[in-house]
Design an enzyme around this catalytic site. Structure first.
Site, PDB file in Angstrom:
ATOM      1  N   HIS A   7       0.814  -1.212   0.000  1.00 40.63           N
ATOM      2  CA  HIS A   7       0.000   0.000   0.000  1.00 40.63           C
ATOM      3  C   HIS A   7       0.846   1.260   0.000  1.00 40.63           C
ATOM      4  CE1 HIS A   7       0.438  -0.879   4.416  1.00 40.63           C
ATOM      5  NE2 HIS A   7       0.587   0.428   4.491  1.00 40.63           N
ATOM      6  N   HIS A  79       4.025   7.053   3.674  1.00 42.57           N
ATOM      7  CA  HIS A  79       4.957   5.934   3.525  1.00 42.57           C
ATOM      8  C   HIS A  79       4.514   4.964   2.436  1.00 42.57           C
ATOM      9  CE1 HIS A  79       2.163   4.173   6.635  1.00 42.57           C
ATOM     10  NE2 HIS A  79       2.333   3.066   5.927  1.00 42.57           N
ATOM     11  N   GLU A 130       7.633   0.987   5.102  1.00 39.55           N
ATOM     12  CA  GLU A 130       7.082  -0.042   5.982  1.00 39.55           C
ATOM     13  C   GLU A 130       7.302  -1.390   5.307  1.00 39.55           C
ATOM     14  OE1 GLU A 130       2.793   0.199   6.371  1.00 39.55           O
ATOM     15  OE2 GLU A 130       2.772  -1.098   8.128  1.00 39.55           O
TER      16      GLU A 130
HETATM   17 CO    CO Z   1       1.078   1.349   6.288  1.00 41.44          CO
END
Ligand code: CO
Length: 134
Positions: A7, A79, A130
């Site tokens: 994502h 992120h 991440e």
């Molecule tokens: Co995230």
């Protein structure tokens, strides 16, 4: 080591407004809000054919994204999340190469109930990364 883009996360000042924008204006498939007290955020996910968008709103007084919102009052890209098969192996390899893992270095359960870690943006082209174990 890194696999699919799981994502892209966007910090927003108001989750309801952002969810309406993504559902009514952009025609996306928007989830219900999920509070994640351990991460100090409430999240909404938008499912796209090839990846997801994560909308993040601060939760609580010590939210790690509060400062980001102070600096970017209308929100912004926060992120990127890449999938890895073995998060502990990935962490050890990154630390051995001199990369900084945020926090105490131990994975936390992320928005999908799977272990996640964050990497210092200064080590990765100014982008907070991440990692999520799939
Ligand atoms: Co995230």
């Amino acid at each position: 080591m890194i696999g699919k883009l799981n994502h892209v996360a966007i910090v927003v000042p108001d989750l309801t407004t952002a969810a309406t924008l993504y559902s009514d204006i952009l025609g996306g498939s928007v989830s219900v809000p999920t509070p994640l007290p351990e991460h100090g955020v409430t999240t909404i996910f938008i499912e796209l054919p090839n990846t997801k968008i994560e909308l993040l709103e601060p939760l609580g007084d010590t939210s790690p994204i509060a400062k980001f919102l102070d600096n970017n009052p209308s929100g912004g890209m926060h992120h990127l999340c890449y999938e890895v098969e073995d998060i502990l192996a990935a962490r050890d390899k990154l630390i051995a190469s001199g990369s900084r893992v945020l926090g105490d270095g131990n994975p936390k359960n992320g928005a999908h109930g799977k272990p996640v870690l964050f990497l210092h943006p200064k080590d990765f082209c100014g982008t907070l990364i991440e990692l999520e174990q799939i």
